[in-house]
Design a protein around this motif. Structure first.
Motif, PDB file in Angstrom:
ATOM      1  N   SER A  68      43.616  11.375  37.945  1.00 40.05           N
ATOM      2  CA  SER A  68      42.869  11.403  38.906  1.00 40.05           C
ATOM      3  C   SER A  68      41.687  10.784  38.618  1.00 40.05           C
ATOM      4  N   ALA A  69      41.168  11.400  37.583  1.00 41.62           N
ATOM      5  CA  ALA A  69      39.817  10.741  37.106  1.00 41.62           C
ATOM      6  C   ALA A  69      39.839   9.148  36.836  1.00 41.62           C
ATOM      7  N   LEU A 113      37.856   6.323  38.605  1.00 43.97           N
ATOM      8  CA  LEU A 113      36.923   5.289  37.758  1.00 43.97           C
ATOM      9  C   LEU A 113      37.339   3.951  38.082  1.00 43.97           C
ATOM     10  N   ALA A 114      38.693   3.455  38.399  1.00 38.49           N
ATOM     11  CA  ALA A 114      38.943   2.333  38.778  1.00 38.49           C
ATOM     12  C   ALA A 114      38.334   1.945  40.234  1.00 38.49           C
ATOM     13  N   ARG A 115      38.577   2.805  40.867  1.00 40.10           N
ATOM     14  CA  ARG A 115      38.033   2.651  42.401  1.00 40.10           C
ATOM     15  C   ARG A 115      36.507   2.471  42.238  1.00 40.10           C
ATOM     16  N   ALA A 116      35.921   3.288  41.545  1.00 40.15           N
ATOM     17  CA  ALA A 116      34.522   2.895  41.676  1.00 40.15           C
ATOM     18  C   ALA A 116      34.016   1.577  41.042  1.00 40.15           C
ATOM     19  N   ALA A 158      31.923  -3.730  41.345  1.00 35.77           N
ATOM     20  CA  ALA A 158      32.176  -5.191  41.363  1.00 35.77           C
ATOM     21  C   ALA A 158      31.766  -6.057  42.497  1.00 35.77           C
ATOM     22  N   ALA A 159      32.244  -5.415  43.852  1.00 35.47           N
ATOM     23  CA  ALA A 159      32.053  -6.189  44.965  1.00 35.47           C
ATOM     24  C   ALA A 159      30.654  -6.111  45.270  1.00 35.47           C
ATOM     25  N   SER A 160      29.903  -5.010  44.944  1.00 42.22           N
ATOM     26  CA  SER A 160      28.505  -4.597  45.513  1.00 42.22           C
ATOM     27  C   SER A 160      27.609  -5.602  44.549  1.00 42.22           C
ATOM     28  N   GLU A 210      28.202   5.339  40.660  1.00 46.23           N
ATOM     29  CA  GLU A 210      29.280   5.927  40.610  1.00 46.23           C
ATOM     30  C   GLU A 210      30.382   5.697  39.779  1.00 46.23           C
ATOM     31  N   VAL A 211      30.381   4.322  39.170  1.00 41.43           N
ATOM     32  CA  VAL A 211      31.116   4.120  37.960  1.00 41.43           C
ATOM     33  C   VAL A 211      30.755   5.022  37.104  1.00 41.43           C
ATOM     34  N   ALA A 212      29.524   5.237  36.417  1.00 45.71           N
ATOM     35  CA  ALA A 212      29.013   6.282  35.488  1.00 45.71           C
ATOM     36  C   ALA A 212      29.788   7.539  35.554  1.00 45.71           C
TER      37      ALA A 212
END
Length: 420
Positions: free
Chosen positions: A107-108, A112-115, A120-122, A156-158
């Motif tokens: 799940s974590a 992380l992949a979603r973040a 990247a899009a941002s 959020e990635v961190a």
């Protein structure tokens, strides 16, 4: 003719009896008139360097002790180690059911992949808005919002990456390993037990038993007296090998490996008035067990003029300890002494003897104070070898009558023949 022969036989018999009686009188008179002083075995007291040691009680403990605890909540799935065995640091001891932690890790990783995708899009959006704000194609506010969204996505990635690390740690904690090398004790839980709920549940204990340590205490007054004696020159301080520590087992025997003194506490315990000391002993065969109470002999100084006497020479009474000596005049005297610690078959004499005295070791029962005695050097091995042969040799001296009986028998037979 026959009558004269009988008279001759009777005369001869009387002559033999008279001779025997005379000899007996001489033997009986000899001890009374010229008895020589009894021989006693002595050792000459010779002062020499003597290590001043103290025996103190202490308790054995491992060099390091680590409690193995459950760091995550779960069900114990397996106990891997054998109780009482030696383990290396990092060896697996228990396995907790890893399935929940594997799911948390998955799940974590997904979070992380979603973040990372959002970030990247941002970033791309912020990069596109950069040139547009320069030609006023978009407002400055829109550009600032795009940059802020990119930074928020990076945060959020961190956070997601930290979540993955936490999940990995929890999954790792499901495999319980030994924190140190040593001997692991009995298991405190069994397979199927729920551990780690609300607290870190103890699972086992690992103790490093080679080397072992002994913690012991010594009265502060003794330490101060020794220091004063060393400073005054009466004793010499020890260092290096002289400062070795000897461990004494419960039966009084010495542990074969010498120890070393690690430290002496700087403060005195106000409740006991003692100073805490610690020594370390090698334990290659695992003979020493933690928690056992033992005694240690600590070398603390050297007496350059120390005196010892054999233990068999010492006499104790209500007035204290004493030894018998043969003086220069050949007479026996009693010398009171103060006794220290035992060293093998010797007693350390603290006071009473100065050196040069002939201390009686063997034959104490033969003499008394004020009586003369003949001093001969004491030889322990010779005395031990002579004991079995001394008993038969004493028989003729103690019982002269049986030796003279055969000689008197012909005289009695002659007398009976004369009467016949």
């Amino acid at each position: 003719m026959r009558k004269s022969r009988r008279i001759s036989q009777i005369s001869a018999s009387l002559l033999v009896v008279a001779t025997l009686v005379a000899c007996g009188d001489k033997k009986a008179a000899a001890p009374a008139g010229g008895m020589s002083p009894p021989e006693v075995g002595v050792v000459t007291v010779t002062p020499g360097p003597l290590t001043v040691s103290t025996e103190l009680p202490g308790r054995l403990e491992g060099t390091r002790t680590a409690e193995v605890r459950a760091r995550v909540e779960g069900i114990v799935k397996e106990r891997v180690y054998r109780e009482g065995s030696d383990v290396k640091a990092g060896a697996v001891l228990f396995r907790i059911d890893p399935a929940p932690f594997q799911a948390q890790l998955a799940s974590a990783q997904a979070a992380l992949a979603r973040a990372q995708a959002t970030a990247a899009a941002s970033r791309q959006k912020a990069e596109r808005y950069g040139p547009l704000v320069g030609v006023n194609a978009i407002s400055k506010q829109e550009y600032d919002e795009a940059v802020a969204a990119a930074r928020q996505a990076d945060a959020e990635v961190a956070a997601a990456r930290a979540g993955v690390t936490t999940a990995q740690l929890n999954l790792g904690y499901a495999t319980v390993t030994a924190p140190i090398s040593g001997r692991v004790g009995r298991a405190l839980v069994t397979e199927g037990a729920l551990v780690g709920r609300g607290e870190a549940t103890p699972l086992a204990t690992v103790e490093q038993v080679d080397p072992m340590r002994v913690t012991f205490t010594q009265p502060a007054d003794e330490v101060f007296k020794l220091k004063a004696a060393v400073e005054a020159g009466r004793l010499k301080g020890v260092s290096g090998k002289e400062a070795a520590v000897t461990l004494l087992r419960g039966d009084g025997s010495e542990y074969p490996h010498q120890g070393k003194l690690l430290f002496s506490d700087m403060a005195v315990d106000p409740t006991s008035g003692a100073i805490t000391l610690r020594a370390e002993f090698p334990n290659p065969k695992r003979e020493l067990l933690s928690g056992v109470f033992v005694r240690v002999r600590v070398n603390q100084a050297v007496n350059e003029h120390g005196i010892t006497v054999p233990q068999r020479a010492l006499m104790r009474s209500g007035q204290g300890a004493s030894v018998m000596v043969v003086g220069a005049d050949g007479n026996v005297a009693v010398v009171p002494v103060q006794v220290g610690v035992a060293r093998g078959d010797q007693w350390v004499i603290n006071s009473g003897l100065k050196g040069g005295e002939q201390v009686i070791v063997e034959g104490l029962q033969k003499v008394k104070p004020g009586a003369p005695a003949k001093a001969v050097p004491f030889a322990p091995q010779a005395a031990a070898g002579a004991q079995p042969a001394s008993a038969p040799a004493a028989t003729p001296a103690s019982a002269p009558a049986p030796a003279s009986a055969p000689a008197a028998e012909p005289a009695s037979q002659a007398a009976s023949q004369a009467q016949g």
